[in-house]
Design a protein around this motif. Structure first.
Motif, mmCIF file in Angstrom:
data_model
loop_
_atom_site.group_PDB
_atom_site.id
_atom_site.type_symbol
_atom_site.label_atom_id
_atom_site.label_comp_id
_atom_site.label_asym_id
_atom_site.label_seq_id
_atom_site.Cartn_x
_atom_site.Cartn_y
_atom_site.Cartn_z
ATOM 1 N N ALA A 167 1.259 -1.667 0.155
ATOM 2 C CA ALA A 167 0.117 0.600 0.088
ATOM 3 C C ALA A 167 1.100 1.553 -0.062
ATOM 4 C CB ALA A 167 -0.999 -0.287 1.045
ATOM 5 N N ASN A 168 1.476 1.541 -1.247
ATOM 6 C CA ASN A 168 2.959 2.764 -1.267
ATOM 7 C C ASN A 168 2.432 3.264 -1.612
ATOM 8 O OD1 ASN A 168 4.609 0.329 0.336
ATOM 9 N ND2 ASN A 168 5.307 -0.630 -1.784
ATOM 10 N N GLY A 169 3.206 4.600 -1.157
ATOM 11 C CA GLY A 169 2.595 5.972 -1.429
ATOM 12 C C GLY A 169 2.787 6.800 -2.961
ATOM 13 N N GLY A 170 2.460 6.779 -4.353
ATOM 14 C CA GLY A 170 2.938 7.394 -5.327
ATOM 15 C C GLY A 170 4.110 8.669 -5.618
ATOM 16 N N GLY A 171 4.362 8.925 -6.197
ATOM 17 C CA GLY A 171 6.135 9.796 -6.422
ATOM 18 C C GLY A 171 5.283 10.973 -6.711
ATOM 19 N N GLY A 172 5.448 12.342 -6.521
ATOM 20 C CA GLY A 172 5.016 13.636 -6.872
ATOM 21 C C GLY A 172 5.622 14.034 -8.167
ATOM 22 N N GLY A 173 4.751 14.695 -9.176
ATOM 23 C CA GLY A 173 5.520 15.343 -10.224
ATOM 24 C C GLY A 173 6.457 16.397 -10.615
ATOM 25 N N GLN A 174 7.286 16.307 -11.844
ATOM 26 C CA GLN A 174 8.333 17.131 -11.499
ATOM 27 C C GLN A 174 7.229 18.657 -11.917
ATOM 28 O OE1 GLN A 174 11.205 16.722 -14.421
ATOM 29 N NE2 GLN A 174 12.736 18.046 -13.417
ATOM 30 N N GLY A 175 8.193 19.645 -11.440
ATOM 31 C CA GLY A 175 7.420 20.932 -12.147
ATOM 32 C C GLY A 175 8.195 20.741 -13.771
ATOM 33 N N GLY A 176 7.563 21.895 -14.193
ATOM 34 C CA GLY A 176 7.688 22.293 -15.579
ATOM 35 C C GLY A 176 9.127 23.399 -15.737
ATOM 36 N N GLY A 177 9.653 23.528 -16.930
ATOM 37 C CA GLY A 177 10.734 25.156 -16.636
ATOM 38 C C GLY A 177 10.184 25.625 -18.156
ATOM 39 N N GLY B 281 11.466 21.356 -9.676
ATOM 40 C CA GLY B 281 12.185 21.424 -9.105
ATOM 41 C C GLY B 281 11.682 19.449 -9.674
ATOM 42 N N ASP B 282 11.918 18.415 -8.870
ATOM 43 C CA ASP B 282 11.764 17.054 -9.151
ATOM 44 C C ASP B 282 11.196 16.859 -8.172
ATOM 45 O OD1 ASP B 282 14.118 16.550 -10.321
ATOM 46 O OD2 ASP B 282 15.642 16.189 -9.227
ATOM 47 N N GLY B 283 9.960 15.637 -8.266
ATOM 48 C CA GLY B 283 8.669 15.137 -7.108
ATOM 49 C C GLY B 283 9.279 14.285 -6.137
ATOM 50 N N GLY B 284 8.829 14.303 -4.806
ATOM 51 C CA GLY B 284 9.168 14.142 -3.723
ATOM 52 C C GLY B 284 9.171 12.218 -4.592
ATOM 53 N N ALA B 285 9.964 11.035 -3.198
ATOM 54 C CA ALA B 285 9.417 10.257 -3.385
ATOM 55 C C ALA B 285 8.091 10.414 -2.534
ATOM 56 C CB ALA B 285 10.565 9.294 -2.543
ATOM 57 N N TYR C 34 8.261 12.015 0.897
ATOM 58 C CA TYR C 34 9.164 13.107 0.538
ATOM 59 C C TYR C 34 8.848 14.760 -0.221
ATOM 60 C CZ TYR C 34 13.221 10.212 2.119
ATOM 61 O OH TYR C 34 13.647 9.432 2.599
ATOM 62 N N ALA C 35 8.991 15.614 0.685
ATOM 63 C CA ALA C 35 7.964 16.787 -0.175
ATOM 64 C C ALA C 35 8.978 17.468 -1.327
ATOM 65 C CB ALA C 35 9.176 17.961 0.968
ATOM 66 N N GLY C 36 8.334 18.016 -2.521
ATOM 67 C CA GLY C 36 8.722 18.106 -3.831
ATOM 68 C C GLY C 36 10.206 19.211 -3.840
ATOM 69 N N ASN C 37 10.997 19.479 -4.261
ATOM 70 C CA ASN C 37 11.562 20.909 -4.885
ATOM 71 C C ASN C 37 11.355 21.881 -4.778
ATOM 72 O OD1 ASN C 37 13.584 18.390 -3.272
ATOM 73 N ND2 ASN C 37 14.757 17.949 -5.003
ATOM 74 N N ALA D 180 8.345 15.632 -15.846
ATOM 75 C CA ALA D 180 8.263 14.167 -15.576
ATOM 76 C C ALA D 180 6.957 14.049 -14.175
ATOM 77 C CB ALA D 180 9.719 13.452 -15.262
ATOM 78 N N ASP D 181 6.440 12.636 -14.882
ATOM 79 C CA ASP D 181 5.225 12.488 -14.264
ATOM 80 C C ASP D 181 5.842 11.299 -12.577
ATOM 81 O OD1 ASP D 181 3.416 13.297 -15.742
ATOM 82 O OD2 ASP D 181 3.297 11.502 -16.565
ATOM 83 N N GLY D 182 5.451 11.937 -11.149
ATOM 84 C CA GLY D 182 6.630 10.403 -10.790
ATOM 85 C C GLY D 182 6.148 8.850 -10.868
ATOM 86 N N SER D 183 6.249 8.608 -9.943
ATOM 87 C CA SER D 183 5.874 7.025 -10.376
ATOM 88 C C SER D 183 5.010 6.605 -9.465
ATOM 89 C CB SER D 183 7.466 5.854 -10.096
ATOM 90 O OG SER D 183 8.434 6.470 -10.907
ATOM 91 N N SER D 184 3.962 5.442 -9.664
ATOM 92 C CA SER D 184 3.085 4.933 -9.040
ATOM 93 C C SER D 184 4.595 4.805 -8.347
ATOM 94 C CB SER D 184 2.374 3.890 -9.611
ATOM 95 O OG SER D 184 1.090 5.281 -10.886
ATOM 96 N N GLY D 185 3.142 3.920 -6.831
ATOM 97 C CA GLY D 185 3.741 3.188 -5.680
ATOM 98 C C GLY D 185 3.814 1.911 -6.455
#
Length: 749
Positions: free
Chosen positions: A641-651, A685-689, A697-700, A661-666
């Motif tokens: 029942a893992n959590g999903g990763g956050g998506g990356q911000g655009g530039g 900013g990179d997405g948080g794990a 983790y928080a997003g950057n 980039a999309d975050g990975s699903s759990g």
């Protein structure tokens, strides 16, 4: 002295009884009746000339005679009258007298005619007491070996040492075991008069008088008086006999054993008048002297009796003293054993532990049942969560069989592909309401759950698979949040009733958007990162969900990233599903079972503006409930029942734009945290794990480079919850994967 040699020779001559010379011999006897001198000086002369010699006590021929003789040849030059002087000294130095003078005795003008041998006697007058008459006096001047205790005749110098700790018998200054004469000998201890047979142990001053055994021994016999030792005298004292004290007469047919004044044990003859079964035994019996038991003759077999069993009718004696009643049989009852009865034809039953969880008769509706611990025949041997198994008629409990990989939609209640799905007429699908705004549950009750391939479950409703029997799951069951064709898709029951556990959306300002917050689960989610422009604020994380079996709800979505019309913010990841599998008997899981959360989407970017959106927050893991009489997980089992990763911000900026980039699903099959989106946008900013066994983790924050700036990354979604419940101890392989760690009490065996 000048004439020492002469005198010595004369002494030797006298000792050998040689004939007196013509000049004559002067013989002097020195008596010392009261003490033994250490050294004597004898001097003889006529006033004009004289000779003398020193005589140490070691040269006395017979010291115990209390005298010594000295002889000399008379000098021709001497006159007819001579002087004799005897001096006693207190010490000896070599062969010479030394120390203080004890006494001097001198006789003058003694007649000594020339040519004649003369005998003189000199008596030393120093007086010392010898109170004990042992021939040794107390210490004083000139006493060579003083008596160390003049009150005891057995204590004197050189006396036999008797090894008593209180007396120095030989006057050498050492008592008992400290005296080398007592080594390994028996000793007496004046401070312990109640122990005899002690021996000296050790060497020198460290030696001790030890060991031994009590002087006073206790006589054998039950009625003997107690003997004690008087410590001050060593006397053995016999106490009074305890008249009337309990004792054993030595005859098992004697009772009330007691001691008499003459130290005897007497008793009363045992009577036998209380048979254990007076209905079938004679009233008067006899005592068996071999064991003291009363023995009673049996009554005839024709004697009627009652055996005391309320479940029996009256019967007859068996000729051996036992009453045999007539049985009143109790009919068998499943899940129970007969425990007796309160009266004839009224039977009592108790739960039969050997029947626990074994099948028993179906109820009137045909619902399968098993034996519960309390002896009841019920649908489930425990109370499952979120539904009542006894409320479902047997006709609605069927078989769920699939022949390949299939997707079940809880909203449409369809199986895709239909060809691999089950025969839907073989079972019923029930709806169970929940309170507090939670979605309704779909309940599928079955006797058999047989999967022929992977089962994926989607839709807005949680699902319960209720198995009235055993269940072996050898194919994956997946209800995870995912990204499908660029869009978040929740697991069944996901994204429902989330309220404050849903991640918050980021805001857009100054050309960038903040990242969306990750969804909350067993922990809070991860916060989103803000855009490079500080006014492009982050989306806060969703709060932690309440941890409970009820209601049955799935995971929550992450917050959307901040965006604008030409640069959409990344959508928040979908929540994992809510899945409960309740098994009446044994549940064996040998494959994957997942309700992990989906990854957040990356933020979009557009060179026009320029505009860079924030990434979406990760979705949280859902909720799994596995419960059975016996839960068994093999080494291949994977529950997640893992959590999903956050998506990356655009530039975007300086005429260029890069989507995040999309975050990975759990992960559905491992315990690792899902990675946040990264690598597609240099300044986003990179997405948080996502969370797994640890917190998300928080997003950057967004960055800037060569005139381009980026949006914030989405926060990671939290892990969900896994409940394992088992009536008996769980059997969990140590290599099985359970992420996050489960609650509910199951432990690995």
């Amino acid at each position: 002295m000048r004439l020492t040699c002469l005198l010595v020779c004369v002494v030797l001559l006298s000792a050998c009884r040689m004939k007196d010379p013509a000049e004559g011999v002067l013989r002097l006897t020195v008596e010392f009746p009261s003490y033994r001198p250490q050294c004597l000086r004898v001097e003889v002369g006529d006033g004009s000339s004289q000779v003398g010699t020193d005589l140490p006590s070691s040269q006395f021929k017979d010291p115990d005679a209390k005298k010594v003789q000295v002889a000399m040849v008379r000098k021709l030059a001497w006159g007819d009258q001579l002087n004799v002087k005897v001096t006693s000294f207190a010490a000896v130095s070599g062969n010479q007298c030394s120390g203080s003078v004890v006494e001097t005795h001198e006789d003058r003008a003694l007649d000594a005619p020339s040519g004649k041998s003369i005998d003189w006697t000199v008596t030393l007058q120093a007086v010392f007491r010898d109170d004990d008459g042992d021939g040794f006096v107390a210490s004083g001047p000139g006493v060579e070996l003083p008596d160390c205790d003049d009150s005891r005749a057995d204590v004197y110098p050189g006396a036999p040492e008797k090894c008593d700790t209180a007396v120095d018998f030989d006057c050498d200054g050492k008592k008992a075991c400290a005296d080398s004469d007592c080594a390994d000998k028996t000793c007496t201890d004046a401070s312990d008069l109640c122990t005899v047979g002690k021996k000296c142990v050790g060497i020198g001053d460290a030696a001790q008088c030890g060991g031994g055994e009590p002087k006073c021994t206790q006589p054998t016999g039950q009625c003997q008086a107690t003997v004690t030792c008087e410590a001050s005298t060593g006397q053995c004292v016999e106490g009074a006999v305890a008249v009337g004290a309990s004792c054993d007469p030595g005859n098992p047919c004697m009772t009330n054993g007691r001691c008499t004044a003459d130290k005897q044990c007497v008793g009363d003859v045992k009577t036998c008048s209380l048979p254990s079964n007076p209905q079938c035994q004679e009233t008067t019996g006899s005592c068996n002297p071999a064991n003291g038991n009363c023995e009673y003759a049996p009554k005839p077999v024709t004697t009627s009796c009652e055996d005391g069993n309320v479940c029996h009718d009256p019967g007859f004696c068996d000729g051996n003293g036992t009453c045999i009643g007539k049985d009143t049989p109790c009919p068998p009852r499943e899940c129970n054993s007969v425990a007796g009865c309160t009266r004839n034809s009224s039977c009592m039953y108790a739960p039969d532990p050997t029947r626990l969880n074994l099948p028993c008769s179906d109820d009137a509706s045909g619902s399968p049942r098993v034996c519960r611990a309390d002896g009841q025949c019920v649908a489930f041997p425990y109370t499952p969560a979120n539904f009542n198994p006894n409320s479902i008629p047997g006709g609605e409990i069927g078989e769920l069989r699939t022949t390949g990989a299939v997707v079940f939609d809880t909203d449409a209640r369809t199986w895709t592909p239909d060809s691999a799905g089950p025969e839907t007429s073989a079972f019923a699908i029930k709806t169970v309401s929940q309170t507090g705004g939670a979605p309704d549950i779909l309940l599928i009750p079955v006797r058999t759950l047989a999967l022929g391939g992977e089962l994926r479950i989607v839709g807005s409703r949680p699902l319960i698979l209720a198995v009235y029997g055993d269940a072996t799951l050898s194919h994956d069951i997946l209800a995870s949040g995912r990204i499908v064709n660029g869009a978040p898709v929740p697991g069944t029951g996901g994204n429902q009733g989330c309220a404050a556990s849903q991640g918050r959306a980021g805001t857009y300002s100054g050309g960038q958007g903040g990242g969306g917050g990750g969804a909350g689960g067993t922990t809070p989610g991860g916060n989103g990162g803000r855009g490079y422009n500080t006014t492009a604020t982050r989306g806060d994380a969703g709060l932690q969900q309440a941890s409970a079996l009820t209601p049955l709800i799935g995971g929550c979505p992450g917050g959307n990233g901040g965006g604008t019309g030409n640069a959409a913010g990344g959508l928040g990841g979908a929540g994992g599903g809510a899945l409960q599998i309740s098994v009446a008997r044994t549940l064996t899981l040998g494959k994957g079972l997942s309700v992990s959360g989906g990854g957040g989407l990356g933020g979009k970017a557009n060179p026009s503006g320029p505009a860079a959106a924030g990434g979406g927050g990760g979705g949280s893991g859902g909720r799994v409930v596995l419960e059975a009489f016996q839960v068994t997980l093999t080494s291949a089992a994977r529950i997640t029942a893992n959590g999903g990763g956050g998506g990356q911000g655009g530039g975007a900026g300086n005429g260029t734009a890069n989507n995040g980039a999309d975050g990975s699903s759990g992960s559905e099959f491992s315990g690792g945290g899902a990675s946040g989106g990264a690598g597609s946008s240099v300044v986003g900013g990179d997405g948080g794990a996502g969370g797994a066994s640890s917190s998300p983790y928080a997003g950057n924050f967004g960055a800037t480079l060569l005139g381009a700036s980026g949006g914030g990354g989405g926060g990671g979604g939290a892990s969900g919850s896994i409940y394992l419940r088992s009536v008996q101890s769980c059997s969990l392989s140590t290599t099985a994967v359970i992420s996050p760690p489960p609650t509910g009490g199951c432990t690995a065996l």
